[in-house]
Design a protein around this motif. Structure first.
Motif, PDB file in Angstrom:
ATOM      1  N   LEU B  43     -12.330  -6.220   8.346  1.00  0.00           N
ATOM      2  CA  LEU B  43     -12.411  -4.831   8.634  1.00  0.00           C
ATOM      3  C   LEU B  43     -10.709  -3.924   8.634  1.00  0.00           C
ATOM      4  O   LEU B  43     -10.139  -3.088   7.675  1.00  0.00           O
ATOM      5  CB  LEU B  43     -12.723  -3.511   8.810  1.00  0.00           C
ATOM      6  N   PRO B  44     -10.213  -4.465   9.998  1.00  0.00           N
ATOM      7  CA  PRO B  44      -8.614  -4.344  10.453  1.00  0.00           C
ATOM      8  C   PRO B  44      -7.592  -4.189   9.342  1.00  0.00           C
ATOM      9  O   PRO B  44      -7.057  -3.218   9.226  1.00  0.00           O
ATOM     10  CB  PRO B  44      -8.343  -4.432  11.303  1.00  0.00           C
ATOM     11  N   ILE B  45      -8.722  -5.006   8.906  1.00  0.00           N
ATOM     12  CA  ILE B  45      -6.165  -5.494   7.325  1.00  0.00           C
ATOM     13  C   ILE B  45      -6.748  -4.818   6.626  1.00  0.00           C
ATOM     14  O   ILE B  45      -6.261  -4.147   5.573  1.00  0.00           O
ATOM     15  CB  ILE B  45      -6.820  -7.133   7.356  1.00  0.00           C
ATOM     16  N   LEU B  46      -8.646  -4.661   5.857  1.00  0.00           N
ATOM     17  CA  LEU B  46      -8.504  -3.520   5.108  1.00  0.00           C
ATOM     18  C   LEU B  46      -8.062  -2.399   5.164  1.00  0.00           C
ATOM     19  O   LEU B  46      -7.946  -1.783   4.155  1.00  0.00           O
ATOM     20  CB  LEU B  46     -10.230  -3.815   4.292  1.00  0.00           C
ATOM     21  N   ASP B  47      -8.468  -1.667   6.522  1.00  0.00           N
ATOM     22  CA  ASP B  47      -7.913  -0.750   6.604  1.00  0.00           C
ATOM     23  C   ASP B  47      -7.016  -0.542   6.548  1.00  0.00           C
ATOM     24  O   ASP B  47      -6.127   0.375   5.947  1.00  0.00           O
ATOM     25  CB  ASP B  47      -8.069  -0.311   8.444  1.00  0.00           C
ATOM     26  N   GLY B  52      -2.508   1.913   3.276  1.00  0.00           N
ATOM     27  CA  GLY B  52      -0.958   1.693   2.632  1.00  0.00           C
ATOM     28  C   GLY B  52      -1.439   2.239   1.071  1.00  0.00           C
ATOM     29  O   GLY B  52      -0.655   2.616   0.715  1.00  0.00           O
ATOM     30  N   LEU B  53      -2.428   2.097   0.396  1.00  0.00           N
ATOM     31  CA  LEU B  53      -2.841   2.478  -0.301  1.00  0.00           C
ATOM     32  C   LEU B  53      -2.858   3.978  -0.474  1.00  0.00           C
ATOM     33  O   LEU B  53      -2.473   5.124  -1.401  1.00  0.00           O
ATOM     34  CB  LEU B  53      -4.006   2.571  -1.243  1.00  0.00           C
ATOM     35  N   ALA B  68     -15.278  -4.610  -2.563  1.00  0.00           N
ATOM     36  CA  ALA B  68     -14.921  -5.748  -0.859  1.00  0.00           C
ATOM     37  C   ALA B  68     -16.027  -7.502  -0.885  1.00  0.00           C
ATOM     38  O   ALA B  68     -17.414  -6.819  -1.281  1.00  0.00           O
ATOM     39  CB  ALA B  68     -14.686  -5.096   0.268  1.00  0.00           C
ATOM     40  N   ARG B  69     -15.648  -8.055  -0.626  1.00  0.00           N
ATOM     41  CA  ARG B  69     -16.656  -9.323  -0.856  1.00  0.00           C
ATOM     42  C   ARG B  69     -15.965  -9.913   0.168  1.00  0.00           C
ATOM     43  O   ARG B  69     -14.395 -10.003   0.641  1.00  0.00           O
ATOM     44  CB  ARG B  69     -16.421  -9.809  -2.107  1.00  0.00           C
ATOM     45  N   GLN B 270       0.835  -2.903   4.098  1.00  0.00           N
ATOM     46  CA  GLN B 270       1.487  -1.393   3.862  1.00  0.00           C
ATOM     47  C   GLN B 270       1.971  -2.176   2.638  1.00  0.00           C
ATOM     48  O   GLN B 270       2.288  -1.688   0.843  1.00  0.00           O
ATOM     49  CB  GLN B 270       2.638  -0.933   4.712  1.00  0.00           C
ATOM     50  N   ARG B 271       2.783  -3.628   2.256  1.00  0.00           N
ATOM     51  CA  ARG B 271       3.536  -3.986   1.321  1.00  0.00           C
ATOM     52  C   ARG B 271       2.658  -4.437   0.536  1.00  0.00           C
ATOM     53  O   ARG B 271       3.503  -4.364  -0.936  1.00  0.00           O
ATOM     54  CB  ARG B 271       4.180  -5.308   1.619  1.00  0.00           C
ATOM     55  N   ILE B 272       1.576  -4.985   0.636  1.00  0.00           N
ATOM     56  CA  ILE B 272       0.472  -5.828  -0.209  1.00  0.00           C
ATOM     57  C   ILE B 272       0.141  -4.127  -1.505  1.00  0.00           C
ATOM     58  O   ILE B 272       0.431  -4.398  -2.092  1.00  0.00           O
ATOM     59  CB  ILE B 272      -0.360  -5.614   0.190  1.00  0.00           C
ATOM     60  N   ALA B 273       0.087  -2.956  -0.448  1.00  0.00           N
ATOM     61  CA  ALA B 273      -0.524  -1.127  -1.446  1.00  0.00           C
ATOM     62  C   ALA B 273       0.964  -1.483  -2.139  1.00  0.00           C
ATOM     63  O   ALA B 273       0.704  -1.208  -3.655  1.00  0.00           O
ATOM     64  CB  ALA B 273      -0.688  -0.758  -0.280  1.00  0.00           C
ATOM     65  N   THR B 274       1.973  -2.020  -1.942  1.00  0.00           N
ATOM     66  CA  THR B 274       2.830  -1.076  -3.110  1.00  0.00           C
ATOM     67  C   THR B 274       2.905  -2.211  -4.062  1.00  0.00           C
ATOM     68  O   THR B 274       2.634  -1.925  -5.556  1.00  0.00           O
ATOM     69  CB  THR B 274       4.541  -1.555  -2.369  1.00  0.00           C
ATOM     70  N   PHE B 275       2.474  -3.755  -3.683  1.00  0.00           N
ATOM     71  CA  PHE B 275       2.288  -5.177  -5.092  1.00  0.00           C
ATOM     72  C   PHE B 275       0.649  -4.160  -6.171  1.00  0.00           C
ATOM     73  O   PHE B 275       1.115  -4.150  -6.547  1.00  0.00           O
ATOM     74  CB  PHE B 275       1.976  -5.610  -4.355  1.00  0.00           C
ATOM     75  N   VAL B 276       0.239  -3.839  -5.533  1.00  0.00           N
ATOM     76  CA  VAL B 276      -1.114  -3.022  -5.814  1.00  0.00           C
ATOM     77  C   VAL B 276      -0.686  -1.767  -6.718  1.00  0.00           C
ATOM     78  O   VAL B 276      -1.106  -1.638  -7.464  1.00  0.00           O
ATOM     79  CB  VAL B 276      -2.353  -2.752  -4.743  1.00  0.00           C
TER      80      VAL B 276
END
Lengths: 746, 325
Positions: B43-47, B52-53, B68-69, B270-276
């Motif tokens: 969860l912390p990572i998902l958070d 970021g999103l 989420a799975r 946050q960088r992953i969110a940018t990808f998304v």
């Protein structure tokens, strides 16, 4: 000023044309100047935009340069001098490099080199650190470039074939100083580039000397290892010679769904990188387009103003012309009082003045003409009145003897004895003579007035004239107890002899008539080149006042004691006309109660023409032995009268009432020696044509006389043309006799 | 107002509101999430991703749905979850760690953003870093390089260390590479390593027990979810047994362990969110290069060092980005 044009009529094509030309001219001028201005404004604006883009590129280059320089400074701070090489030296270097790693996140690896270019300490974020490895970096291009305190740059390397890194080496100024060389992760420069504001939607990016994209605001883009050297803007940047002024920014067509952009570039020396600054064309050119739109709006407004101004101007220009037009129309309609008022101080005013002058002249000539017409009418009325008077007088004068004639004839019917009859016949003869004389005189005057008398000038001796006059008047003078003296003269004159004789005869007859006692003298005198013929009398005289009127028709001075011998009052009128015809001056000198002198001046001649002019013998008795005459007249009385006279003279007369009779006679074989034919025969026959027919039938140009009361010139000419004589009615016996004589002789 | 009128007004208002609500419905973005561990661990990572999103304008209650799975450390479960998730057809799937491989097997068309610890090229996820060329892209956490660095830093902090325990996830597909990398790095530094596998928390306990029994001086733990989420427990164990522990997430050191050297987690996600975000806006994963973390941070817990009886040298402290006293 009110115009006579109806409101429906258009202003006129002159106004339209002026408006059109002016509007076109102004609009054209505006368009041309506007277009030229807009073109130059566009050029200037474009140059400004280009310069702005170049500035932005330079600014971007400066910022990126700053970024690199800040790293350089940090590297310089890590320099350790001295080549001791011991553990302290190593530790010192190590510490410096670790510090470097912490303060410069962009540095991925750093190494501290000694003065010979060998690695002393190396630190890395990902790779293993190394201490005293002694790796020789002296051939590293960055290290080579970084001598004597300068900074050296290596080429771009892509770690993991993705991340662009650049090697920077700095060295100390002292000979002991070594160098510090570091690999810079250019991902950290993307913030710098992202922070460069290029309008609202512009961006900047950096390519290296080969055209590889190394820094981009979107850091991921720079990891793609793309080479942009094919892009026109990048090509422009790469091809720019070192140190030369930057070229014009490139306009790049839209790529994919992106807009057309304008790209400028600047070189980041001494790295040899190029920063490309791009901005959507619409955004970059926005102020320019706004200014063009402004210019266009102004142009349109200007053209609208121009059209309005030209309308006003054209109206002003055509106003005087319209005034002239209206004025002309009104004058043409007959309002000659109309004047055109133009106060423009130019040619139009001069034209209006001329116009007014013309109108004035028109009016004056109009008035003049009217006056002339009035005068002429007056004259004609006068002449008419004179004619009426003349006719009245003539008919009055005629009535008397005619009336007397009637009375005498009536008496004659009742007369029984011869002496009474003879006496009456003498009276009838006298009255008839009086009527005949009057008519003769009237005819003369009429002929003279009609211009029917032609003067035939000749040179002749005066004496025979004088003789004839003496002969004509001596009996009358003796009868009245007057002395008639004719001074003989050998002088010769040049004028019409017959007409002159007539003048002198009339003057002498008048003198005889108006003299109670005393005498009449007829004399000729030389006066220079003139011969002055004078008729003196000791008669009742003519007062000065009466002298003006004596030559008028029917004017008779009262106070003549002898009413019978008074005459008709036409004698002097005839003299006056004849004198005018011959252009001879006639003068009067008179003293009432003492006498008068009438003088006529004639041109003097020096040699008389050979032979006497054929003056008809007025009183020569003659008998015409059986001269055959054909008489055609539809009036039986005339036939009787003329026929009787001719027979009395010894002619053999055949008469006919019409053409048919005459032609029958000729056909029967009679060949008259003379034809006398009335002009106006019955059945609309003309004497001239009848004579022609008779002549034709007889195949002979028999001498012919036409009788007519018509004194017109036309008839004279017609008879003359046909070779016929013309005698006017009432017939003058003497003339007829003369003609017969003439025929008999020929 | 009469009752009738009120009723009508209310009905009208309701209709209007319904209509506006329907009209105002923003486009719904559907993001899938698959993690190998438990929800508690992940969860912390998902958070971090959610944050970021949100920063990019995607809010869960408004325009974002995150499906989420959680794999619960079960390989087969991860496989089936991956298939399910793909079948659910989100617009993009974020796959953590080893799940990326499962997802890749489940779909070759759905865009996938991975947060992969190892080398994605070696794992077969992408063709190369610059142009991935498939339907997967994301961030690589450089586990292979960093393990060597962690060992180096550990050696610097504990010069006397001779034998290092390496803890990695058994289910980690690239584990052979990691093992080799660890061995190579240790050998270069003259150290021996002993390899332990721990996927879930239970396995972790067993691994810790085993390490205790071993002659290892210190332990370097691969920064997997179960490790990170058990940081506190490991710290307690570490101090109790005087075995310094080093891992890759800053949280590890913050919760009492000696050191961590690795990517900053929040920044990375946050960088992953940018990808998304880019993919949701239409970018293709094939054209988005695989990225490395921007910052690698060194966090040192000096308190833990003291408790462990270690004197961390100045050189190590100097390069620390964060020092916990």
């Amino acid at each position: 000023m009110t115009t006579s044009t109806d409101p429906g009529r258009p202003r006129g094509s002159l106004f339209r044309r002026y408006t059109l030309y002016l509007a076109l001219l102004l609009s054209l001028a505006l368009l041309v100047s506007g277009s030229i201005g807009a073109y130059f404004a566009y050029q200037d604006a474009r140059a400004l935009v280009d310069e702005l883009q170049r500035e932005k590129a330079r600014a971007a280059a400066a910022r990126i340069g700053q970024f690199i320089q800040s790293v350089e400074l940090q590297l310089k701070g890590a320099l350790v001098s001295g080549s001791a090489g011991g553990p302290l030296d190593l530790e010192a270097r190590h510490i410096e490099l670790l510090r470097l790693l912490r303060i410069a996140p962009a540095i991925s690896d750093a190494a501290s080199l000694d003065a010979t270019g060998h690695e002393r300490v190396r630190v890395s974020r990902l790779a293993r650190d190394a201490v005293d490895s002694g790796v020789d970096h002296s051939s590293d291009p960055a290290v080579i470039a970084a001598r004597d305190g300068r900074t050296g740059y290596g080429g771009i390397s892509f770690r993991r074939q993705s991340e662009p890194h650049v090697a920077i080496a700095v060295s100390g100024t002292r000979p002991d100083d070594g160098a510090v060389i570091a690999d810079i992760n250019l991902k950290f420069a993307s913030d710098v580039v992202a922070g460069i504001r290029i309008g609202d939607s512009g961006s900047a990016y950096v390519v290296d000397a080969r055209g590889d994209l190394i820094v981009h605001p979107d850091s991921g883009r720079a990891l793609r290892m793309v080479n942009l050297a094919d892009l026109p803007q990048v090509r422009a940047a790469l091809s720019q010679a070192k140190g030369s002024a930057t070229t014009q920014p490139t306009v790049v067509g839209s790529v994919g769904s992106g807009p057309t952009t304008i790209a400028a570039h600047a070189t980041i020396e001494p790295l040899g990188w190029h920063v490309i600054v791009e901005q959507p064309l619409s955004e970059a050119f926005a102020p320019m387009f706004a200014s063009v739109a402004r210019t266009a709006v102004l142009l349109v407004a200007g053209i609208v103003l121009a059209v309005a101004a030209s309308l006003a101007l054209a109206r002003r220009m055509t106003a005087p012309i319209r005034m002239l037009e209206n004025g002309a129309q009104r004058i043409g309609d007959g309002h000659l009082e109309e004047r055109v008022e133009i106060r423009s101080g130019d040619e139009l005013e001069a034209l209006a003045d001329q116009f007014n002058r013309m109108a004035r002249k028109l009016r004056d000539s109009h008035a003049e003409l009217e006056q002339k017409v009035e005068d002429r009418t007056h004259q004609l009325e006068e002449a008419n009145r004179a004619k009426v008077r003349f006719l009245a007088a003539a008919s009055h004068d005629l009535r008397q003897p005619v009336h007397a004639l009637g009375l005498f004839v009536a008496q004659l019917e009742d007369a029984h004895d011869d002496s009474a009859r003879r006496h009456l016949i003498a009276q009838v003869a006298a009255s008839s003579a009086a009527v005949s004389d009057l008519i003769e005189a009237l005819l003369d005057i009429s002929r003279l007035d009609a211009g029917a008398v032609a003067a035939q000038p000749a040179e002749f001796a005066l004496q025979p004239l004088f003789d004839r006059i003496e002969h004509a008047l001596s009996a009358a003078a003796r009868e009245r107890g007057l002395r008639l003296r004719i001074r003989p003269t050998s002088l010769k004159a040049r004028t019409d002899p017959m007409l002159l004789e007539r003048i002198l005869l009339n003057l002498c007859a008048n003198a005889v008539r108006y003299t109670v006692h005393g005498g009449v003298i007829l004399a000729a005198r030389v006066r220079g080149s003139l011969v002055r013929i004078e008729v003196w009398d000791t008669g009742i005289g003519i007062s000065a006042e009466q002298q003006c009127h004596v030559f008028e028709e029917f004017y008779q001075i009262g106070g003549a004691p002898d009413e019978r011998g008074k005459g008709l009052g036409l004698g002097l009128a005839i003299v006056d006309r004849l004198a005018r015809l011959l252009d001879l001056p006639v003068s009067i000198r008179s003293v009432p109660g003492r006498g008068s002198v009438f003088a006529v001046g004639v041109a003097r001649a020096h040699a008389a023409q050979q032979g006497e002019p054929a003056v008809p013998q007025l009183l020569a008795p003659a008998r015409f032995e059986g001269l055959s005459v054909l008489l055609i007249d539809d009036d039986p009385i005339a036939r009787e009268a003329i026929g009787g006279l001719l027979t009395q003279w010894g002619c053999e007369v055949r008469s006919s009432a019409c053409a048919a009779g005459a032609l029958r006679q000729v056909a029967d074989g009679s060949r008259p020696r003379l034809i006398i034919c009335d002009y106006h025969l019955g059945d609309h026959e003309r004497g001239t044509s009848v004579v022609r027919q008779v002549r034709e039938l007889a195949r002979e140009d028999i001498p012919s006389v036409i009788l007519s009361a018509d004194t017109s010139k036309a008839l004279r000419e017609a008879t003359a043309t046909a070779g016929l004589h013309l005698l006017h009615k009432p017939l003058n016996a003497a003339r007829l006799r003369a003609l017969l004589l003439h025929v008999a002789r020929s | 107002m009469t009752h009738r009128r009120m009723f009508l007004a209310a009905a009208a208002a309701g209709a209007i509101l319904d209509g506006t609500a329907a009209i105002a419905q923003p486009p719904q973005y559907r993001v899938g999430w698959i993690a190998p561990g438990t929800m508690a661990e992940g969860l912390p990572i998902l958070d971090a991703l959610r944050d970021g999103l949100r920063g990019l304008g995607y809010v869960e209650s408004r325009n974002l749905i995150i499906d989420a799975r959680w794999g619960d450390h079960s390989g087969p479960r991860v496989e089936s979850l991956a298939a399910d998730l793909v079948a659910a057809a989100p617009q993009v799937i974020v796959a953590l760690g080893p799940t990326a491989m499962a997802v890749r097997r489940a779909t070759t068309t759905l865009p996938v953003v991975f947060a992969f610890s190892g080398d994605p090229v070696q794992a077969g996820l992408v063709a190369n870093f610059a142009q991935p060329g498939g339907n997967l892209t994301g961030i690589s956490f450089l586990a292979l390089e960093l393990v060597g660095k962690r060992i180096e830093l550990l050696k610097a902090a504990m010069p006397g260390a001779r034998r290092i325990a390496i803890v990695a996830s058994a289910q980690h597909p690239g584990d052979q590479a990691e093992r080799h990398a660890s061995e190579a790095a240790a050998k270069a530094m003259g150290l021996e390593i002993e390899y332990f596998e721990a996927a879930g928390s239970a396995q972790l306990d067993r691994a810790l027990e085993a390490i205790q029994k071993s002659r290892c001086d210190a332990v370097v733990m691969f920064p997997i979810q179960s490790i990170i989420s058990n940081s506190a427990r490991i710290a307690a164990w570490s101090i109790r047994n005087r075995i310094p522990a080093v891992s890759g997430w800053g949280q590890f050191a913050e919760e009492g362990n000696l050191m961590s050297y690795g990517a900053a987690m929040r920044e990375s996600f946050q960088r992953i969110a940018t990808f998304v975000d880019r993919i949701l806006k239409g970018a293709k994963p094939a054209e988005l290069p695989v990225e490395l973390p921007l910052h690698i941070e060194l966090v040192i817990n000096l308190e833990a060092a003291r408790r462990l009886g270690l004197a961390v040298p100045r050189s190590v402290i100097l390069r620390a980005d964060k020092v916990i006293e």
